[in-house]
Design a protein around this motif. Structure first.
Motif, PDB file in Angstrom:
ATOM      1  N   ALA A  17       0.840  -1.205   0.000  1.00 41.99           N
ATOM      2  CA  ALA A  17       0.000   0.000   0.000  1.00 41.99           C
ATOM      3  C   ALA A  17       0.870   1.247   0.000  1.00 41.99           C
ATOM      4  O   ALA A  17       0.567   2.235  -0.688  1.00 41.99           O
ATOM      5  CB  ALA A  17      -0.925  -0.012   1.215  1.00 41.99           C
ATOM      6  N   LEU A  18       1.954   1.203   0.746  1.00 46.16           N
ATOM      7  CA  LEU A  18       2.855   2.358   0.787  1.00 46.16           C
ATOM      8  C   LEU A  18       3.507   2.579  -0.569  1.00 46.16           C
ATOM      9  O   LEU A  18       3.655   3.726  -1.014  1.00 46.16           O
ATOM     10  CB  LEU A  18       3.911   2.144   1.869  1.00 46.16           C
ATOM     11  N   LEU A  19       3.871   1.500  -1.251  1.00 45.07           N
ATOM     12  CA  LEU A  19       4.480   1.633  -2.582  1.00 45.07           C
ATOM     13  C   LEU A  19       3.475   2.145  -3.607  1.00 45.07           C
ATOM     14  O   LEU A  19       3.821   2.940  -4.477  1.00 45.07           O
ATOM     15  CB  LEU A  19       5.040   0.291  -3.036  1.00 45.07           C
ATOM     16  N   ILE A  20       2.227   1.668  -3.512  1.00 45.34           N
ATOM     17  CA  ILE A  20       1.224   2.078  -4.500  1.00 45.34           C
ATOM     18  C   ILE A  20       0.786   3.524  -4.271  1.00 45.34           C
ATOM     19  O   ILE A  20       0.739   4.325  -5.204  1.00 45.34           O
ATOM     20  CB  ILE A  20       0.010   1.129  -4.459  1.00 45.34           C
ATOM     21  N   PHE A  21       0.452   3.857  -3.038  1.00 47.03           N
ATOM     22  CA  PHE A  21      -0.118   5.176  -2.771  1.00 47.03           C
ATOM     23  C   PHE A  21       0.920   6.204  -2.338  1.00 47.03           C
ATOM     24  O   PHE A  21       0.673   7.405  -2.432  1.00 47.03           O
ATOM     25  CB  PHE A  21      -1.220   5.074  -1.713  1.00 47.03           C
ATOM     26  N   GLY A  22       2.043   5.767  -1.829  1.00 43.87           N
ATOM     27  CA  GLY A  22       3.115   6.688  -1.445  1.00 43.87           C
ATOM     28  C   GLY A  22       2.677   7.666  -0.366  1.00 43.87           C
ATOM     29  O   GLY A  22       2.137   7.281   0.665  1.00 43.87           O
ATOM     30  N   GLU A  23       2.908   8.926  -0.606  1.00 47.97           N
ATOM     31  CA  GLU A  23       2.590   9.967   0.378  1.00 47.97           C
ATOM     32  C   GLU A  23       1.093  10.210   0.502  1.00 47.97           C
ATOM     33  O   GLU A  23       0.645  10.836   1.447  1.00 47.97           O
ATOM     34  CB  GLU A  23       3.296  11.270  -0.001  1.00 47.97           C
ATOM     35  N   ARG A  24       0.312   9.718  -0.452  1.00 50.45           N
ATOM     36  CA  ARG A  24      -1.136   9.906  -0.401  1.00 50.45           C
ATOM     37  C   ARG A  24      -1.827   8.866   0.488  1.00 50.45           C
ATOM     38  O   ARG A  24      -3.039   8.901   0.653  1.00 50.45           O
ATOM     39  CB  ARG A  24      -1.732   9.798  -1.802  1.00 50.45           C
TER      40      ARG A  24
END
Length: 139
Positions: A17-24
């Motif tokens: 999830a962190l890789l897909i959405f990043g800072e969002r």
């Protein structure tokens, strides 16, 4: 919801999830929670409106068609009248299946005994030495 996931799998999902959405990611989580609260509010409003229209107290679980019919349209006598023929049929099928199960277990135990005898016979053949053959012309 996550009872069948271990900690490594949950960690992998969070990293994905962190890789897909990043800072969002915090904004996406907030939007998801807001949507979930909105859906719960809509379901609560719908059950309240339905309860008011029908004049009875309805819970969200009561909206399942079987539960709704059982609770609001059928009396206990009607329900028993519907169940009676089906209960007899159920008992007949259950007894037939128990008979088939016992027959299958008898066949399986007989097959096990036959396999054990065959295995025991093979073991006896292996354990007894082969008879020695003497060549009378060689001496």
């Amino acid at each position: 919801m996550f009872e069948n996931l271990n900690w490594w799998e949950i960690g992998a999902l969070l990293m994905l999830a962190l890789l897909i959405f990043g800072e969002r990611l915090p904004k996406v989580i907030g939007d998801g929670l807001r949507m979930l609260r909105g859906l719960r509010a809509m379901a609560q409003n719908a059950t309240t409106d339905l309860s008011r229209e029908l004049g009875t107290d309805i819970q969200l679980q009561d909206l399942h068609p079987k539960a709704f019919i059982r609770k609001h349209l059928l009396s206990e006598d009607d329900e028993q009248a519907i169940r009676k023929p089906l209960q007899g049929l159920f008992e007949d099928v259950k007894s037939d299946l128990n008979g088939v199960k016992s027959d299958l277990s008898e066949v399986a135990s007989a097959a096990d005994l036959k396999a054990q005898r065959t295995d025991a016979g093979a073991a006896v053949e292996k354990s007894t030495p082969a008879p020695r053959r003497f060549d009378l012309d060689a001496t």
